[in-house]
Design an enzyme around this catalytic site. Structure first.
Site, mmCIF file in Angstrom:
data_model
loop_
_atom_site.group_PDB
_atom_site.id
_atom_site.type_symbol
_atom_site.label_atom_id
_atom_site.label_comp_id
_atom_site.label_asym_id
_atom_site.label_seq_id
_atom_site.Cartn_x
_atom_site.Cartn_y
_atom_site.Cartn_z
ATOM 1 N N HIS A 299 -53.641 16.519 -7.990
ATOM 2 C CA HIS A 299 -53.188 15.182 -7.684
ATOM 3 C C HIS A 299 -54.457 14.376 -7.433
ATOM 4 O O HIS A 299 -54.581 13.332 -7.952
ATOM 5 C CB HIS A 299 -52.256 15.053 -6.702
ATOM 6 C CG HIS A 299 -50.933 15.346 -7.129
ATOM 7 N ND1 HIS A 299 -50.454 16.547 -7.356
ATOM 8 C CD2 HIS A 299 -49.707 14.820 -6.944
ATOM 9 C CE1 HIS A 299 -49.111 16.772 -7.842
ATOM 10 N NE2 HIS A 299 -48.743 15.411 -7.439
ATOM 11 N N ASP B 177 -5.742 -6.618 -5.974
ATOM 12 C CA ASP B 177 -5.342 -5.382 -6.804
ATOM 13 C C ASP B 177 -5.620 -5.968 -8.583
ATOM 14 O O ASP B 177 -5.642 -5.052 -9.334
ATOM 15 C CB ASP B 177 -4.269 -5.183 -6.737
ATOM 16 C CG ASP B 177 -4.145 -4.165 -5.357
ATOM 17 O OD1 ASP B 177 -5.310 -3.855 -5.061
ATOM 18 O OD2 ASP B 177 -3.090 -4.200 -4.576
ATOM 19 N N GLN C 248 0.715 -1.260 0.036
ATOM 20 C CA GLN C 248 0.011 -0.164 -0.119
ATOM 21 C C GLN C 248 0.855 1.221 0.068
ATOM 22 O O GLN C 248 0.711 2.297 -0.803
ATOM 23 C CB GLN C 248 -0.846 0.012 1.280
ATOM 24 C CG GLN C 248 -2.027 0.937 0.995
ATOM 25 C CD GLN C 248 -2.981 0.493 -0.013
ATOM 26 O OE1 GLN C 248 -3.179 -0.642 -0.289
ATOM 27 N NE2 GLN C 248 -3.214 1.517 -0.873
ATOM 28 N N GLU D 205 -10.574 1.122 3.354
ATOM 29 C CA GLU D 205 -10.937 0.712 2.087
ATOM 30 C C GLU D 205 -10.188 -0.853 1.680
ATOM 31 O O GLU D 205 -11.251 -1.833 1.144
ATOM 32 C CB GLU D 205 -9.895 1.413 1.140
ATOM 33 C CG GLU D 205 -9.860 1.272 -0.386
ATOM 34 C CD GLU D 205 -8.658 1.936 -1.185
ATOM 35 O OE1 GLU D 205 -7.822 2.555 -0.530
ATOM 36 O OE2 GLU D 205 -8.784 2.018 -2.478
ATOM 37 N N HIS D 206 -9.285 -1.214 2.186
ATOM 38 C CA HIS D 206 -8.679 -2.643 2.191
ATOM 39 C C HIS D 206 -8.565 -3.123 3.635
ATOM 40 O O HIS D 206 -7.956 -2.372 4.260
ATOM 41 C CB HIS D 206 -7.450 -2.665 1.358
ATOM 42 C CG HIS D 206 -7.432 -2.197 0.149
ATOM 43 N ND1 HIS D 206 -6.871 -0.977 -0.199
ATOM 44 C CD2 HIS D 206 -7.739 -2.797 -1.022
ATOM 45 C CE1 HIS D 206 -6.734 -0.587 -1.460
ATOM 46 N NE2 HIS D 206 -7.303 -1.756 -2.066
ATOM 47 N N HIS E 20 2.527 2.984 -3.106
ATOM 48 C CA HIS E 20 1.376 3.466 -4.152
ATOM 49 C C HIS E 20 1.614 5.026 -4.206
ATOM 50 O O HIS E 20 2.105 5.502 -5.448
ATOM 51 C CB HIS E 20 -0.046 3.446 -4.004
ATOM 52 C CG HIS E 20 -0.693 2.282 -4.456
ATOM 53 N ND1 HIS E 20 -0.710 2.124 -5.676
ATOM 54 C CD2 HIS E 20 -1.107 1.004 -3.781
ATOM 55 C CE1 HIS E 20 -1.463 0.842 -5.939
ATOM 56 N NE2 HIS E 20 -1.638 0.112 -4.914
#
Lengths: 437, 437
Positions: B420, B361, B259, B327-328, B262
């Site tokens: 209506h 991934d 991670q 996220e992960h 990145h």
């Protein structure tokens, strides 16, 4: 008079394209104002919220009176006549039954190499529902927002509904109770959206905000989107009716007007393959406009944005409908159920002459919070899914990693992400060692 | 050194809360710049697009060369080595198989009074996929965006991928071909988002835009949201690993680093119930950082945003995980599959020590476009549903209208929406007449 277009006319394409691009909202530059309001609520919390409510709604609140008290709710609900109460209960029951079918399935299966794959859905913990105040403070909107959230399994539901000059609709409070909402704040506008998105001393931060509102509310929702989930950015409402000559012009006129009476920016469009019928409907609208309670609003909407399109045949009508991608679509034609198959882009379809849109607004079951301004091309009405999210699951076995790991390693290297590759390689090396020993 | 927290420490709650609120992105005020870029592309189309590409990507294009030609794509693809090609094909096959299970069901049923109710899903017509350029131009991202769209049934798929100084990754073009994308524009940034959202002379307007990007791309997506659909506003990526002592510290270290490598704003967090193991992992990270190719980026991420939390037991770990809503999430614990049941808020869960995040991934099957920055509390990773929308359906019979119409009329009156109510009443009156005659 509304725009009248005939598909035989050589200018039809240009005229129809112009209709598609009609702007129904003034370009209000409210974003700057909204940014200021949000910043104030973020930094000063309740204090800012109370100031804005004083200023915009002419209502003095304290942190203790931001929300209706249980006694106030009880007292208000006690004033609701039985007929309204029963109608609201029937609506709640039917909306709940429809939305319960939307609960998505969890999945878990075994892949080619023994690996487990799947996903699991879960509800958000807190949702904040915005209910517009004043003219448009509708109990039906409370049901349509709160029931999907309740069905999704959201534990904490709160409503923000402004009460200009302290006025509110007791049915809104009853609708909240029928759909499991305990907390109703009498605040509105961008300040209410900011309070729900960021929290104040009194108002807890939520995860997701849904519900319609004016330009300020829409701009605030856009700004807080990503920090919290939102349903959509809603614009003025619209209806498209496709009707053949075998309809009562007055019924169609009333359906058009039931959209037009919402507000002056609403849009009502009729497409028919019969010019005489078109004129019959126009006359029926004129006649109803003489006596309708909300005739000033409805007349303005019909005059400024109404349209009647006479097309060649119903095939063409379906094609034009998809270009309009209407929020509401009524199909008053022969064999309407199979005709509905021709339609791709619409928020909600009302099939056959006995399904006026008003049924869907209140009691049919489907949600009445729907994509406006042609956004049915890419988005859906409010549903249980707006209050849920999906977690993907995967479990590799050693055999699965041995089978697919080398390809992951290859791709990681090709993306120059060495640690990605090594994280797979370290395990593969161990597996190789295990095999050899 | 990363932050090291111990749940036994009296300041733990405050420290953990501070960790939750760590800002990993500079507050770039790009919105003003982005608004200008969008306005230019809206008014000047290709011309503006070409100017911005010259300015930001140092690349001269013409309307004819905005997209790669089929010959250029063929030539680039021919250079991809077999190993990479096979790996990408396996990834595409597995991602497709996973996403095909996400296709939602249409429903149509009969209600209490003979009325038909249901909904129908359909795909958007055109989707535009944004693929970041330069360092982060990943063929895996092409598969992860394009395959769900293709599975959903989107007819027209286009990619925008900037090619700074004309450089591009041939695997990106191969990935596009494997997932049914014919058109790849070599443009990026806010200008690419604007071109897809509003169209230019050369680039057709799309319905939905997905894919990650930098702060400019994110701001542009926020601005065009509502005009087109978007997937999410993505921030820097993160991983949380919950691991007990029975793990290889080096494996966990590599997962944390996969991670961290990145970008410098990425975040890697370890939660464990064993202090010795925690320190073992920290040492393993340090050791790997000595040699890792992307060690400058990974070291910065680990130093600035890395965290190691020693907690009391794995129950507490699950509670902390839900507060982080990662996220992960990797679960490297005994009986990881049932442990996963304790987790509510996470984008993707990787179960067991043989499921490093890198598998997800690339090749596991689930999508790698996932909610960042704690937005897993309310949102999901990319799926087939992002490229579809739902139309609700209802068809009242005369009997159904007779049964529920009066309640709709009551509610319409209580909301002061006379038309209506009248649209229902007119039909009910006819039914009454029919019954009497």
């Amino acid at each position: 008079m509304p725009v009248i277009l005939n598909s035989q006319n050589p200018n039809f394409d240009a005229d129809f394209t112009a209709l598609l691009h009609t702007k129904r909202e003034a370009d209000q530059d409210v974003d700057h104002v909204v940014a200021g309001i949000i910043a104030q609520v973020q930094s000063r919390g309740d204090e800012a919220l109370i100031e804005y409510t004083e200023k915009f709604d002419h209502l003095s609140l304290t942190p203790e009176t931001l929300a209706f008290s249980p006694a106030e709710i009880d007292a208000a609900i006690a004033t609701v006549p039985n007929a309204e109460r029963s109608a609201l209960e029937l609506a709640a029951t039917r909306i709940r039954a429809y939305h319960e079918r939307q609960i998505p399935n969890n999945e878990w299966w075994t892949g080619d190499h023994g690996e487990g794959l799947g996903w699991r859905w879960s509800a958000v913990e807190r949702a904040g529902l915005y209910v517009p105040g004043g003219l448009a403070s509708y109990p039906s909107s409370v049901l349509m927002n709160a029931i999907p959230a309740q069905v999704a399994g959201v534990e904490n539901l709160a409503i923000c509904a402004p009460t200009p000059n302290g006025k509110f609709n007791p049915l809104v409070l009853l609708a909240a109770r029928l759909s499991g909402v305990e907390t109703i704040y009498r605040i509105g506008g961008a300040q209410a959206i900011a309070a729900m998105a960021f929290g104040t001393e009194t108002i807890p931060k939520v995860d997701t905000i849904t519900g319609p509102g004016n330009a300020f509310v829409a701009a605030a929702k856009r700004r807080v989107y990503g920090h919290v989930g939102i349903d959509m950015i809603a614009g003025p409402s619209e209806i498209l009716i496709i009707a053949d000559r075998d309809n009562n012009p007055d019924w169609i006129a009333l359906d058009l007007l039931s959209q037009a009476e919402h507000d002056a920016s609403a849009q009502s469009i009729l497409i028919t393959d019969d010019a005489d019928f078109a004129h019959g409907v126009i006359r029926a609208v004129e006649k109803r406009l003489e006596t309708l309670e909300r005739r000033d609003i409805a007349r303005q909407s019909w005059r400024d944005f109404g349209a009647v399109i006479v097309c060649q045949d119903l095939e063409q009508a379906a094609t034009l409908s998809d270009r309009l991608a209407p929020e509401h679509l009524e199909l008053c034609v022969q064999d309407a159920e199979s005709y509905a198959q021709k339609i791709r882009h619409a928020g909600a379809i009302f099939i056959g002459a006995y399904t006026p849109e008003a049924i869907g607004d209140y009691i049919g079951g489907p949600n009445h919070v729907l994509p406006t301004a042609r956004s049915a091309r890419f988005s859906s009405g409010l549903s249980v899914l707006d209050f849920m999210k999906r977690t993907t699951l995967s479990r590799m076995t050693p055999a699965a990693l041995a089978a697919i790991g080398p390809s992951a390693e290859t791709l990681a290297k090709s993306e120059s992400l060495e640690a990605h590759g090594l994280s797979v390689r370290a395990r593969l090396d161990q597996l190789n060692k295990d095999t050899q020993s």
